[in-house]
Design an enzyme around this catalytic site. Structure first.
Site, mmCIF file in Angstrom:
data_model
loop_
_atom_site.group_PDB
_atom_site.id
_atom_site.type_symbol
_atom_site.label_atom_id
_atom_site.label_comp_id
_atom_site.label_asym_id
_atom_site.label_seq_id
_atom_site.Cartn_x
_atom_site.Cartn_y
_atom_site.Cartn_z
ATOM 1 C CG LEU A 1 -4.005 -6.521 -6.565
ATOM 2 C CD1 LEU A 1 -3.642 -7.093 -5.210
ATOM 3 C CD2 LEU A 1 -5.341 -7.081 -7.043
ATOM 4 C CG ASP A 2 -8.307 -1.045 -7.961
ATOM 5 O OD1 ASP A 2 -7.672 -0.881 -9.026
ATOM 6 O OD2 ASP A 2 -9.498 -1.393 -7.910
ATOM 7 C CB ILE A 3 -4.496 2.515 -3.844
ATOM 8 C CG1 ILE A 3 -3.592 2.964 -2.704
ATOM 9 C CG2 ILE A 3 -5.888 3.145 -3.768
ATOM 10 C CD1 ILE A 3 -3.278 4.448 -2.721
#
Length: 236
Positions: free
Chosen positions: A104-106
């Site tokens: 997942l993205d930050i």
């Protein structure tokens, strides 16, 4: 870890020690195999062997599987020089061989699966397996019926030759939808919403391949997967 394996590799992995230090400890007679001192780094051992380091047992815990409710601000990586990683949230031994099955993205929150079973995670990440991942999406603009139709048919992403595979899209409100996709392209959900002239404000993953994020897990908390959840991924 695959067995049989070298003694120094096993001690380094399970004991979380540099290989050079392990070789020195073995040479000094600090490591025993089935009660007998062993000074051979290349000694082949099996999963059933009893290994001790300084008279303390070293136990390989086998294949393990965790679900984590990822908070914002953490990156899905084993190491990162700029940001905390999801592994910083796990209080578990022997995490050297673990990896993330579906990153997942930050700034994206929600379900992350972490394991040391490469074959199992391949069932999730391989495009051929077409495991759906479900997201709750909050958008900047109102979600139109036309946008939902396009998402369900497949949309053209910037710099991509082919349309995305058909998604499952359900409006939950004027600015919220549930979106399920079976691909894992870079920033795919954000790019899909951009393709229908919208913008993602918040993104939260709630399901991977039939494994649902446990509602009892607060952001940053994790738990082992149940046997049933592990089997879900291997189901055809």
């Amino acid at each position: 870890m695959k067995f049989p394996c070298r003694l120094d590799k096993f001690v380094s992995n399970v004991g979380e020690l540099p290989r050079t230090k392990v070789k020195s400890l073995i040479k000094k007679g600090n490591v025993a195999v089935n009660g007998l001192i062993c000074k051979k780094n290349e000694q082949q051992i099996t999963a059933s062997d009893d290994i001790t380091l300084n008279d303390k047992p070293l136990k390989y815990l086998g294949k393990r599987y965790f679900m984590l409710n990822k908070p914002q601000g953490y990156v899905c990586a084993n190491h990162d020089e700029l940001h905390p990683t999801v592994f910083d949230l796990l209080d578990e031994p022997n995490l050297k061989d673990f990896h993330i099955a579906g990153r997942l993205d930050i700034d994206t929150t929600g379900l992350v699966l972490i394991t040391n079973d490469g074959d199992w995670s391949h069932q999730i990440t391989s495009p051929k397996k077409q495991k759906f991942k479900t997201y709750l999406v909050e958008t900047k603009e109102i979600i139109t019926e036309e946008a939902l139709f396009d998402l369900r048919q497949g949309v053209a992403l910037h710099n991509e030759k082919q349309l995305t595979r058909p998604a499952q899209a359900e409006a939950l409100g004027k600015y919220a939808l549930r979106l399920s996709i079976c691909e894992g392209k870079y920033h795919q959900v954000k790019r899909m919403l951009a393709a229908v002239e919208n913008h993602v404000v918040e993104l939260h993953r709630e399901n991977i391949g039939g494994i649902e994020l446990d509602n009892d897990l607060e952001a940053g908390q994790y738990r082992p997967l149940t046997e049933h959840e592990i089997r879900i991924i291997n189901a055809i």
